[in-house]
Write an enzyme that holds these catalytic residues in place. Structure first.
Site, PDB file in Angstrom:
ATOM      1  CE  LYS A  22      -1.827   1.486   4.328  1.00 25.13           C
ATOM      2  NZ  LYS A  22      -1.339   2.960   4.716  1.00 25.13           N
ATOM      3  CG  ASN A  23       2.863   2.846   3.574  1.00 31.32           C
ATOM      4  OD1 ASN A  23       1.170   3.232   3.454  1.00 31.32           O
ATOM      5  ND2 ASN A  23       3.232   2.704   4.606  1.00 31.32           N
ATOM      6  CB  CYS A 126      -3.905   7.177  11.372  1.00 32.15           C
ATOM      7  SG  CYS A 126      -4.510   5.493  10.556  1.00 32.15           S
ATOM      8  NE  ARG A 131       1.032  10.154  10.569  1.00 33.17           N
ATOM      9  CZ  ARG A 131       0.040   9.721   9.855  1.00 33.17           C
ATOM     10  NH1 ARG A 131      -0.934   9.405   9.475  1.00 33.17           N
ATOM     11  NH2 ARG A 131       1.520   8.385   9.001  1.00 33.17           N
ATOM     12  CG  ASP A 317       3.172   1.355   9.102  1.00 27.78           C
ATOM     13  OD1 ASP A 317       3.054   2.789  10.517  1.00 27.78           O
ATOM     14  OD2 ASP A 317       3.532   1.753   7.911  1.00 27.78           O
ATOM     15  NE  ARG A 409      -6.974   4.116   5.871  1.00 25.33           N
ATOM     16  CZ  ARG A 409      -5.861   4.640   6.545  1.00 25.33           C
ATOM     17  NH1 ARG A 409      -5.950   5.163   8.091  1.00 25.33           N
ATOM     18  NH2 ARG A 409      -4.665   5.550   5.917  1.00 25.33           N
TER      19      ARG A 409
HETATM   20  C1  UD1 Z   1       4.628   6.696   6.024  1.00 24.14           C
HETATM   21  C2  UD1 Z   1       3.731   5.831   5.876  1.00 24.14           C
HETATM   22  C3  UD1 Z   1       3.119   5.202   7.251  1.00 24.14           C
HETATM   23  C4  UD1 Z   1       4.692   5.146   8.783  1.00 24.14           C
HETATM   24  C5  UD1 Z   1       5.382   6.425   8.708  1.00 24.14           C
HETATM   25  C6  UD1 Z   1       6.537   5.866   9.206  1.00 24.14           C
HETATM   26  C7  UD1 Z   1       2.315   6.059   4.207  1.00 24.14           C
HETATM   27  C8  UD1 Z   1       0.799   5.944   2.818  1.00 24.14           C
HETATM   28  N1  UD1 Z   1       2.963   5.995   5.096  1.00 24.14           N
HETATM   29  O1  UD1 Z   1       3.731   7.733   6.651  1.00 24.14           O
HETATM   30  O2  UD1 Z   1       2.192   3.669   7.079  1.00 24.14           O
HETATM   31  O3  UD1 Z   1       4.084   4.345   9.388  1.00 24.14           O
HETATM   32  O4  UD1 Z   1       5.421   6.685   7.435  1.00 24.14           O
HETATM   33  O5  UD1 Z   1       6.903   5.119   8.598  1.00 24.14           O
HETATM   34  O6  UD1 Z   1       3.625   5.926   3.075  1.00 24.14           O
HETATM   35  N2  UD1 Z   1       6.829  14.385  10.248  1.00 24.14           N
HETATM   36  C9  UD1 Z   1       6.910  15.997  11.139  1.00 24.14           C
HETATM   37  N3  UD1 Z   1       6.435  16.892  10.246  1.00 24.14           N
HETATM   38  C10 UD1 Z   1       6.475  16.471   8.175  1.00 24.14           C
HETATM   39  C11 UD1 Z   1       6.460  15.183   8.147  1.00 24.14           C
HETATM   40  C12 UD1 Z   1       6.198  14.317   8.989  1.00 24.14           C
HETATM   41  O7  UD1 Z   1       7.034  16.213  12.061  1.00 24.14           O
HETATM   42  O8  UD1 Z   1       6.153  18.168   8.105  1.00 24.14           O
HETATM   43  C13 UD1 Z   1       6.851  13.763  11.393  1.00 24.14           C
HETATM   44  C14 UD1 Z   1       5.884  12.940  11.574  1.00 24.14           C
HETATM   45  O9  UD1 Z   1       4.541  13.897  12.687  1.00 24.14           O
HETATM   46  C15 UD1 Z   1       6.460  11.571  12.547  1.00 24.14           C
HETATM   47  C16 UD1 Z   1       7.902  11.259  11.843  1.00 24.14           C
HETATM   48  O10 UD1 Z   1       8.143  12.637  11.075  1.00 24.14           O
HETATM   49  O11 UD1 Z   1       6.289  11.463  13.868  1.00 24.14           O
HETATM   50  C17 UD1 Z   1       7.343  10.052  10.908  1.00 24.14           C
HETATM   51  O12 UD1 Z   1       6.604  10.818  10.009  1.00 24.14           O
HETATM   52  P1  UD1 Z   1       6.249  10.160   8.313  1.00 24.14           P
HETATM   53  O13 UD1 Z   1       7.543   9.273   7.504  1.00 24.14           O
HETATM   54  O14 UD1 Z   1       6.195  11.637   7.243  1.00 24.14           O
HETATM   55  O15 UD1 Z   1       5.022   9.609   8.326  1.00 24.14           O
HETATM   56  P2  UD1 Z   1       3.878   9.409   6.982  1.00 24.14           P
HETATM   57  O16 UD1 Z   1       4.927   9.338   5.494  1.00 24.14           O
HETATM   58  O17 UD1 Z   1       2.997  10.121   6.612  1.00 24.14           O
END
Ligand code: UD1
Length: 430
Positions: A22-23, A126, A131, A317, A409
């Site tokens: 999915k990711n 979620c 985030r 995850d 999902r």
């Molecule tokens: C993706 C995955 C999710 C997984 C996560 C971490 C998908 C669709 N989802 O989510 O399943 O749990 O990676 O491996 O691929 N953060 C900030 N600022 C930002 C962006 C992120 O502070 O602008 C923080 C987030 O709050 C979190 C950390 O960075 O604490 C990691 O998040 P991120 O790697 O961005 O997760 P996703 O890409 O949303």
């Protein structure tokens, strides 16, 4: 609303086909916005998040056709989907669509790169922490985008000649921000160097697909990714890589119930750290020609401490699922979550099954119990919900999991895959 009914106690024996990730599928689908040619993706899983993104991309002008004939692949079906975006008809991603799935915010990168502007609602998704999107904004600003936030929307515009390549180092590793910056930089003027980039296999998969489309990306899979901007991208045909989270989840399910299962169409190299933790918990894990064999006979589950980390660390995850496994370990284990601050919502639900877990800050202490007992429980997020399924498979009696739309999902045909291996799992529609 559907629920999942599990009667625990059966070992798992058989073959489980692993779906496309999915990711990886989500950012790959979004990459179709970067070209007026057709991007064909094979092995796309049939999931609620994929369907939602199809609606969102349709809104921007992407024509989507799903192969009428689904490919037969083991016991599962992998879909081939063609995405063609001749023209972007709308550069706005509205709140009603983006709030349903956080990853849809990622359209901001391609829209900005190809059309020079994007108006994208701040995301929902979620409920596992705040985030924020600060890294996306900072990174796009580094590529010379002008960004304003107004009434819940991010309004981004590129300079007249398009985005400009730059050097940007992420202050924190982010999978999504790495995807977006990489996509945006493919069409920028000049070279972009991303430091402290995410190294997740899904980032590598996206980079490989973009390169097949004509991008010039190197360093994917390391912390430094270099993207030399090109004038335009073409179409390509790309196969979505196997889902490492689904792979790890079923490996943990077998470790939990005991049994002998082949996980087909997957690759051990995608989840070394997690498999090592499952091995230490007492399962035998070996490679096969097409995937992985997981066996646990007789011996009890051993306690193992883990700390989640960006790839190649233990994936956040799989944290909830591993906690499910540790609830029946012979001893005490500790699980520390370092990625998301609110990712322990499964703890109180696991407690309803008889698990003994206490929380202190970002660390959970799990005292293994000799038996769990089925109970009604509630899914709270995607990965948490499947930890309840894992625990339910080993619990005595009936576990009824409500709010299974969370499961839909991210897990394709979960009840069918488990039932074929001897589990008693069924979907109950009210
Ligand atoms: C993706 C995955 C999710 C997984 C996560 C971490 C998908 C669709 N989802 O989510 O399943 O749990 O990676 O491996 O691929 N953060 C900030 N600022 C930002 C962006 C992120 O502070 O602008 C923080 C987030 O709050 C979190 C950390 O960075 O604490 C990691 O998040 P991120 O790697 O961005 O997760 P996703 O890409 O949303």
């Amino acid at each position: 609303m559907d629920r999942i009914r599990i009667v625990g106690g059966n070992e798992l024996h058989g073959v489980i086909p692993i779906s496309g990730a999915k990711n990886a599928a989500l950012p790959l689908m979004i990459a179709s916005l970067l070209t007026d040619d057709t991007l064909t993706l094979e092995n796309v899983p049939h999931l609620a998040d994929v369907e939602q993104l199809i609606r969102i991309l349709g809104n921007h002008g992407v024509d989507i056709s799903v192969n009428g004939r689904r490919e037969r692949q083991g016991e599962s079906y992998a879909r081939t989907i063609h995405f063609t975006c001749r023209n972007i008809v709308d550069t706005t991603a509205p709140y009603e669509l983006v709030s349903k799935m956080r990853a849809s915010f990622w359209v901001i990168g391609p829209l900005l790169a190809r059309e020079g502007k994007a108006r994208v609602s701040l995301p929902g998704g979620c409920a596992i922490g705040t985030r924020p999107v600060d890294l996306f904004i900072e990174g796009l600003q580094a590529l010379s985008a002008n960004i304003e936030i107004d009434s819940g929307y991010v309004n981004a515009t590129a300079p007249a000649g398009g985005l400009i390549g730059a050097r940007y180092t992420f202050p924190k590793v982010s999978v999504g921000a790495t995807h977006v910056l990489m996509m945006a930089a493919t069409l920028a003027n000049g070279t972009t160097v991303l430091g402290n980039a995410a190294r997740e296999p899904e980032v590598v998969d996206l980079a490989n697909c973009l390169n097949a489309m004509g991008a010039k990306i190197t360093g994917q899979g390391t912390a430094t990714i270099t993207i030399e901007g090109v004038r335009s991208l073409s179409g390509a045909r790309h196969r979505v890589l196997p889902d490492r989270i689904e792979t790890g989840t079923y490996a943990m399910a077998v470790a939990m119930t005991g049994g002998d299962v082949i996980l087909e169409d997957t690759d051990m190299a995608l989840l070394d750290t997690a498999l090592e933790a499952i091995r230490r918990a007492g399962a035998e894990i070996t490679p096969t020609n097409s995937g992985i064999r997981v066996v646990r006979n007789g011996a009890g589950i051993k306690p193992v401490d883990i700390v989640t980390d960006p790839f190649p660390g233990f994936p956040t995850d799989l944290q909830a699922q591993f906690m499910g496994l540790m609830t029946m370990a012979k001893g005490t284990s500790h699980i520390t979550e370092t990625i998301f601050e609110n990712r322990f919502m499964h703890v109180q639900e696991l407690a309803r099954l008889g698990a003994k877990i206490s929380l202190s800050g970002q660390t959970a202490k799990i005292e293994g119990v000799s038996r769990l007992k089925g109970a009604p429980v509630m899914a709270t997020d995607l990965r948490a919900s499947v930890s309840l399924v894992i625990a339910g498979l080993a619990a005595e009696g009936e576990t009824m999991v409500s709010r299974v739309y969370h499961l839909d999902r991210g897990f394709e045909r979960l009840e069918e895959k488990l039932t074929r291996c001897g589990a008693h799992v069924e979907r109950v529609s009210d």
